[in-house]
Scaffold this active site. Structure first.
Site, PDB file in Angstrom:
ATOM      1  N   TYR A 142       0.825  -1.210   0.000  1.00  0.00           N
ATOM      2  CA  TYR A 142       0.000   0.000   0.000  1.00  0.00           C
ATOM      3  C   TYR A 142       0.859   1.261   0.000  1.00  0.00           C
ATOM      4  O   TYR A 142       0.453   2.289  -0.519  1.00  0.00           O
ATOM      5  CB  TYR A 142      -0.899   0.033   1.245  1.00  0.00           C
ATOM      6  CG  TYR A 142      -2.175  -0.752   1.109  1.00  0.00           C
ATOM      7  CD1 TYR A 142      -2.151  -2.128   0.923  1.00  0.00           C
ATOM      8  CD2 TYR A 142      -3.406  -0.113   1.191  1.00  0.00           C
ATOM      9  CE1 TYR A 142      -3.328  -2.842   0.820  1.00  0.00           C
ATOM     10  CE2 TYR A 142      -4.589  -0.822   1.089  1.00  0.00           C
ATOM     11  CZ  TYR A 142      -4.544  -2.183   0.906  1.00  0.00           C
ATOM     12  OH  TYR A 142      -5.717  -2.881   0.806  1.00  0.00           O
ATOM     13  N   LYS A 189       3.571 -15.541   2.972  1.00  0.00           N
ATOM     14  CA  LYS A 189       3.820 -16.293   1.736  1.00  0.00           C
ATOM     15  C   LYS A 189       5.331 -16.481   1.667  1.00  0.00           C
ATOM     16  O   LYS A 189       6.002 -16.053   0.723  1.00  0.00           O
ATOM     17  CB  LYS A 189       3.254 -15.496   0.548  1.00  0.00           C
ATOM     18  CG  LYS A 189       3.250 -16.234  -0.774  1.00  0.00           C
ATOM     19  CD  LYS A 189       2.188 -17.319  -0.864  1.00  0.00           C
ATOM     20  CE  LYS A 189       2.363 -18.094  -2.169  1.00  0.00           C
ATOM     21  NZ  LYS A 189       1.482 -19.290  -2.240  1.00  0.00           N
ATOM     22  N   ASP A 221      -2.447 -18.563   1.076  1.00  0.00           N
ATOM     23  CA  ASP A 221      -3.415 -19.292   0.235  1.00  0.00           C
ATOM     24  C   ASP A 221      -4.095 -20.396   1.040  1.00  0.00           C
ATOM     25  O   ASP A 221      -5.314 -20.579   0.982  1.00  0.00           O
ATOM     26  CB  ASP A 221      -2.755 -19.820  -1.051  1.00  0.00           C
ATOM     27  CG  ASP A 221      -1.408 -20.492  -0.813  1.00  0.00           C
ATOM     28  OD1 ASP A 221      -0.894 -20.455   0.324  1.00  0.00           O
ATOM     29  OD2 ASP A 221      -0.869 -21.068  -1.778  1.00  0.00           O
ATOM     30  N   ASP A 245      -6.109  -7.255   4.269  1.00  0.00           N
ATOM     31  CA  ASP A 245      -7.254  -6.645   3.592  1.00  0.00           C
ATOM     32  C   ASP A 245      -8.159  -7.726   3.025  1.00  0.00           C
ATOM     33  O   ASP A 245      -9.369  -7.750   3.241  1.00  0.00           O
ATOM     34  CB  ASP A 245      -6.748  -5.719   2.474  1.00  0.00           C
ATOM     35  CG  ASP A 245      -7.885  -5.088   1.691  1.00  0.00           C
ATOM     36  OD1 ASP A 245      -8.846  -4.623   2.335  1.00  0.00           O
ATOM     37  OD2 ASP A 245      -7.821  -5.068   0.448  1.00  0.00           O
ATOM     38  N   ASP A 249     -12.077  -9.336   4.611  1.00  0.00           N
ATOM     39  CA  ASP A 249     -13.347  -9.344   3.875  1.00  0.00           C
ATOM     40  C   ASP A 249     -13.907 -10.757   3.851  1.00  0.00           C
ATOM     41  O   ASP A 249     -15.093 -10.990   4.070  1.00  0.00           O
ATOM     42  CB  ASP A 249     -13.154  -8.856   2.430  1.00  0.00           C
ATOM     43  CG  ASP A 249     -13.501  -7.386   2.249  1.00  0.00           C
ATOM     44  OD1 ASP A 249     -13.245  -6.603   3.181  1.00  0.00           O
ATOM     45  OD2 ASP A 249     -14.035  -7.020   1.184  1.00  0.00           O
TER      46      ASP A 249
HETATM   47  C1  IPM Z   1     -10.296  -1.473   4.037  1.00  0.00           C
HETATM   48  C2  IPM Z   1     -10.546  -0.911   2.666  1.00  0.00           C
HETATM   49  C3  IPM Z   1      -9.376  -0.008   2.306  1.00  0.00           C
HETATM   50  C4  IPM Z   1      -8.122  -0.856   2.297  1.00  0.00           C
HETATM   51  C5  IPM Z   1      -9.521   0.742   0.972  1.00  0.00           C
HETATM   52  C6  IPM Z   1     -10.802   1.531   0.907  1.00  0.00           C
HETATM   53  C7  IPM Z   1      -8.321   1.627   0.698  1.00  0.00           C
HETATM   54  O1  IPM Z   1     -10.749  -1.901   1.729  1.00  0.00           O
HETATM   55  O2  IPM Z   1     -10.260  -0.704   5.007  1.00  0.00           O
HETATM   56  O3  IPM Z   1     -10.159  -2.693   4.162  1.00  0.00           O
HETATM   57  O4  IPM Z   1      -7.830  -1.531   1.288  1.00  0.00           O
HETATM   58  O5  IPM Z   1      -7.421  -0.862   3.303  1.00  0.00           O
HETATM   59 MN    MN Z   2     -10.698  -3.891   2.556  1.00  0.00          MN
END
Ligand code: IPM
Ligand code: MN
Length: 353
Positions: A142, A189, A221, A245, A249
């Site tokens: 990032y 990884k 993975d 990240d 999710d």
């Molecule tokens: C998160 C989001 C952010 C990230 C984006 C919006 C930059 O997806 O907070 O997980 O990737 O960190």
């Molecule tokens: Mn995210």
């Protein structure tokens, strides 16, 4: 106690859900005799529109001066669909993370009894899953050098980590594991990436300082698969920015709905609390967004920044009751769907009881 809280609603459903979280905090203050002062600040697409900058300096300064930051979400389709946009709301998020030194993003994953059947995964696999992902938030790809070659035909992002950055996030993760079931999993990884090998080397060295914690290592993975097949095996997962990240999710949906998971970002200066669901622009302005992740982020704020555990519990109990009594927004409703504000008001009334 007297506390000052910066409120950064941002974009999409951010303002609607953050308003409910603020209401819950106001109710807590009233009930427990605290004085919380809320200071609104701008950021994201809303701030690009207002002042041409997704993270104005005044916002950073105010956040640094207050005791906690309550954050909604950044992001707008107006910028997503425009590859030529010079400024993007997400830059504002990366900037506030960097400026506040928020190197540790703590994302707890837990289930709600009333919602187990909503999980896309079988009940017996997911019931009782309870783990925390500690995501490194200010390093890696990032923030590494990125760019394009002159002819425009090649692009690159650099994944970069120093021992200093790895040690401080691992320290956070070891400490969190110490307060939980004392199992730490380092996800990397290391079979391919040099950064991962440095993570593993550093973690191995630090193991000696935390003899009560059992440490394990897993490739990302494989971990992404195990999150679905055996989520109950996890206690604390620590990983780098990009892997974290993606895995969070994935992890957020196994317990039912992404609209429910809170998070804390902590580090050098004031900590920041946000729902992990993002700005969800399709639902913005309709009073339908689920405010529970934002409200639970407010509970995390009370626990993490103010050490107010009874106050946080009052919020969490009210959230559980709203689920049990079917006072739910449409994403998780099983009969009548309630609006964002109706759910927020139910929570407020419960806290005040
Ligand atoms: C998160 C989001 C952010 C990230 C984006 C919006 C930059 O997806 O907070 O997980 O990737 O960190
Ligand atoms: Mn995210």
């Amino acid at each position: 106690m007297n506390k000052q809280i910066s409120v950064l609603p941002g974009d999409g459903i951010g303002p609607e859900v953050t308003a409910q979280a603020q209401k819950a905090l106001e109710a807590v203050a009233k009930k427990f005799g605290h004085d919380f002062k809320f200071i609104p600040v701008i950021g994201g697409a809303a701030a690009i529109d207002a002042v041409g900058d997704p993270m104005p300096k005044e916002t950073i300064d105010t956040c640094k001066q207050t005791d906690a930051v309550l954050f909604g979400a950044f992001g707008s389709p107006k910028y997503d669909n425009n590859p030529n946009a010079k400024v993007r709301p997400e830059q504002g998020l990366l900037k506030i993370r960097k400026e506040l030194g928020l190197y540790a993003n703590i994302r707890p994953i837990f289930t709600f009894d009333a919602l187990i059947h909503k999980s896309p995964i079988k009940k017996e696999i997911v019931e009782g899953a309870d783990f925390t992902v500690v995501r490194e938030l200010t390093g890696g790809m990032y923030f590494g050098m990125k760019g394009r070659t002159e002819d425009g035909n090649t692009a690159f992002d650099t994944n970069i980590y120093s021992v200093y950055e790895i040690e401080r996030i691992l320290k956070t993760a070891f400490e969190i594991a110490g307060q939980r079931r004392k199992k730490l999993l380092v996800v990397d990884k290391a079979n391919v990436l040099a950064t991962s090998r440095l993570w593993r080397e550093t973690a191995r060295r630090m193991e000696k300082d935390y003899p009560s914690i059992s440490v394990d290592y897993m490739f990302v993975d494989n971990a992404s698969m195990k999150l679905i097949t055996t989520p109950k095996d996890f206690d604390v997962i620590v990983t780098e920015n990009t892997f974290g990240d993606i895995l969070t999710d994935e992890a957020s949906v196994i317990t039912g709905s992404m609209g429910l998971m809170p998070s804390a970002s902590v580090g050098t200066y004031t900590s920041l609390f946000e729902p992990i669901h993002g700005s969800y622009p399709q639902a913005a302005g309709k009073n339908i967004a689920n405010p529970l992740a934002a409200i639970l982020s407010a509970a995390m704020l009370l626990e993490t920044s103010f050490n107010m555990n009874a106050e946080a519990k009052a919020i969490k109990d009210a959230v559980n009751l709203s689920l049990a009594q079917q006072i739910r927004t449409e994403d998780i409703a099983e009969g009548k769907a309630y609006s964002t504000t109706e759910v927020g008001e139910f929570i407020v009334n419960e806290i005040l009881k």
